[in-house]
Design a protein around this motif. Structure first.
Motif, PDB file in Angstrom:
ATOM      1  N   ARG A  11       0.829  -1.208   0.000  1.00  0.00           N
ATOM      2  CA  ARG A  11       0.000   0.000   0.000  1.00  0.00           C
ATOM      3  C   ARG A  11       0.863   1.259   0.000  1.00  0.00           C
ATOM      4  O   ARG A  11       0.525   2.261  -0.634  1.00  0.00           O
ATOM      5  CB  ARG A  11      -0.925  -0.008   1.219  1.00  0.00           C
ATOM      6  CG  ARG A  11      -2.020  -1.058   1.141  1.00  0.00           C
ATOM      7  CD  ARG A  11      -2.714  -1.237   2.483  1.00  0.00           C
ATOM      8  NE  ARG A  11      -3.385  -0.022   2.949  1.00  0.00           N
ATOM      9  CZ  ARG A  11      -3.957   0.093   4.152  1.00  0.00           C
ATOM     10  NH1 ARG A  11      -3.923  -0.941   4.991  1.00  0.00           N
ATOM     11  NH2 ARG A  11      -4.546   1.210   4.493  1.00  0.00           N
TER      12      ARG A  11
ATOM     13  N   GLY B 140      -2.286   4.728  -2.790  1.00  0.00           N
ATOM     14  CA  GLY B 140      -1.051   4.393  -2.101  1.00  0.00           C
ATOM     15  C   GLY B 140      -0.278   5.634  -1.712  1.00  0.00           C
ATOM     16  O   GLY B 140      -0.792   6.761  -1.755  1.00  0.00           O
TER      17      GLY B 140
ATOM     18  N   ALA C  62       2.486   1.625  -3.551  1.00  0.00           N
ATOM     19  CA  ALA C  62       1.560   1.818  -4.667  1.00  0.00           C
ATOM     20  C   ALA C  62       1.475   3.303  -5.013  1.00  0.00           C
ATOM     21  O   ALA C  62       1.728   4.174  -4.180  1.00  0.00           O
ATOM     22  CB  ALA C  62       0.178   1.285  -4.300  1.00  0.00           C
TER      23      ALA C  62
END
Length: 451
Positions: free
Chosen positions: A229, A238, A232
């Protein structure tokens, strides 16, 4: 055991060369205003960098871990000659009377006396653990004796084990806990270890990433899903970070659990903060919710402004800005008197009292009009406090000055302190009348046990 450096040591990088030269001259370097000082780190040494790919990490000199080489398996400890310059910073206040002050920050190398004191302290602490004095001139490096666990996760286990064994949280207790933990096999460690860090380590292990490769992520309790996360793209929810940047953000933001940590980091990044977290405003990242900061940024304040204004309402900050005060000016005035308003502060400008001098009058509890009348008879804020405490009016003091009298009463009996040779560098321990505004009266009342 011999040094891990064979042959000649490589040249030092330029920053360390400068600091070593500074030490050899016995001089201090004055830091520029706003200059960020970073203490020299063992990671800056090229010989330490050369050992890093094999899992070697310099021992953190934190007062608890420095005896660990005496316990560590010999195959997993080594040392290099200690070429790291140790520096200390100091702050000198210049021109500090009531009000204006400026800081002169300097950095200089440890003196031989400091090294000697440290060596004596280490000798005594080693004796408390049943060890001889540690050898001098060595910079120790360790690596984890357990291949699937990095050094940092291993070190993070030791305080917990110390607590579980009921040992005091001091150097002997830590040393005994470390000795016990190092006697375990790798399998025993994995069986015992639990919690967020262990969960992250197990998740990485399932993906084939173990040991020093994920040590930092494990200590931050960032498993594969959380790390994904953070790496990203920002536009996809993210944080758009590298793994190293994610670790830097985790250190800066600090949250009680991984989920809130990841949410905070992605939220800060969504506000437009850079991939490398701000170096000097970590307290903002740690203490303020990104949504709240977003309101400030949307109102035209910079992230640095938000850091200066932390603890003050947006409405108040906006009002000070509308009067033309910078965040630093306004916070200095509020530190001088938490009740002062921008309308009151600006009246000092209108009568020709400069910003630095204004601070002195505000923290001494004088209005702009009062400051002007005292200034007209050549009395400074600290001196006006003395006359006020004695019930003397400005008119009476003006006649006293016109007749050649001094800036202070001839029969003054109170103590005081000075930070320099000038009148503005002095303050006096007089009692302010009840109800006097300003920092000085507030602190004096608190010191005397009043609410």
């Amino acid at each position: 055991m011999p040094s891990a450096v064979a042959g000649e040591v490589p040249p030092l990088p330029p920053r360390l060369v400068e600091l070593v030269g500074l030490a050899s001259l016995g001089e201090a370097r004055v830091l520029e205003p706003g200059e960020r000082w970073v203490d020299p780190s063992a990671d800056e040494l090229p010989e330490v960098q050369a050992l890093a790919p094999d899992g070697w990490r310099p021992l953190v000199e934190d007062g608890m871990s420095w005896l660990l080489p005496a316990l560590w398996p010999s195959r997993h400890r080594c040392w290099v000659p200690d070429r790291l310059p140790r520096m200390m910073t100091s702050v000198r206040i210049q021109g500090l009377g009531i009000g204006a002050q400026s800081e002169i920050r300097t950095v200089e190398a440890w003196s031989e006396a400091v090294y000697a004191d440290l060596a004596e302290e280490q000798k005594e602490m080693a004796a408390d653990c049943g060890l001889p004095a540690p050898p001098r001139g060595r910079l120790w490096l360790l690596r984890s004796p357990w291949p699937t666990l990095g050094l940092e996760p291993m070190l993070s286990m030791m305080p917990r084990r110390c607590s579980e064994l009921g040992f005091d949280w001091d150097l002997p207790g830590y040393f005994k806990a470390a000795r016990e933990l190092l006697s375990w096999t790798e399998a025993q460690v994995w069986l015992w270890w639990d919690g967020p860090q262990a969960d992250a380590a197990r998740a990485w292990e399932q993906l084939g990433r173990v040991g020093q490769d994920v040590a930092g992520l494990v200590v931050a309790a960032l498993g594969p899903a959380s790390t994904a996360r953070l790496t990203a793209p920002v536009g996809g929810g993210g944080a758009g970070l590298s793994e190293q940047q994610a670790l830097a953000w985790a250190e800066a933001v600090r949250r009680p659990d991984t989920e809130s940590l990841v949410k905070a980091i992605t939220s800060w990044r969504a506000l437009g903060l850079p991939a490398d977290p701000p170096e000097d405003d970590h307290w903002v990242l740690e203490e303020m919710a990104p949504a709240v900061a977003g309101d400030w940024l949307a109102d035209g304040f910079s992230f640095e402004d938000v850091g200066v204004w932390l603890g003050v309402s947006l409405e108040s900050a906006r009002m000070w800005r509308d009067y033309g005060f910078t965040p630093a000016q306004a916070r200095a005035l509020l530190a001088a008197d938490s009740t002062v308003t921008p309308a009151e502060a600006v009246t000092f400008d209108e009568i020709g009292i400069d910003a630095d001098t204004r601070l002195g009058w505000v923290e001494a509890g004088f209005t702009a009009a009062q400051a002007r009348t005292w200034t007209e008879v050549d009395i400074l804020a600290s001196e006006a406090r003395v006359w006020r405490s004695m019930g003397r009016s400005v008119d009476a003091v003006g006649r006293h000055r016109a007749a050649g009298g001094a800036a202070l009463p001839d029969d003054l009996q109170v103590g005081g302190f000075a930070f320099g040779p000038n009148r503005a560098d002095r303050n006096y321990g007089v009692a302010d009348p009840p109800g006097t505004r300003g920092r000085i009266a507030t602190e004096s009342s608190r010191d005397n046990g009043h609410p």
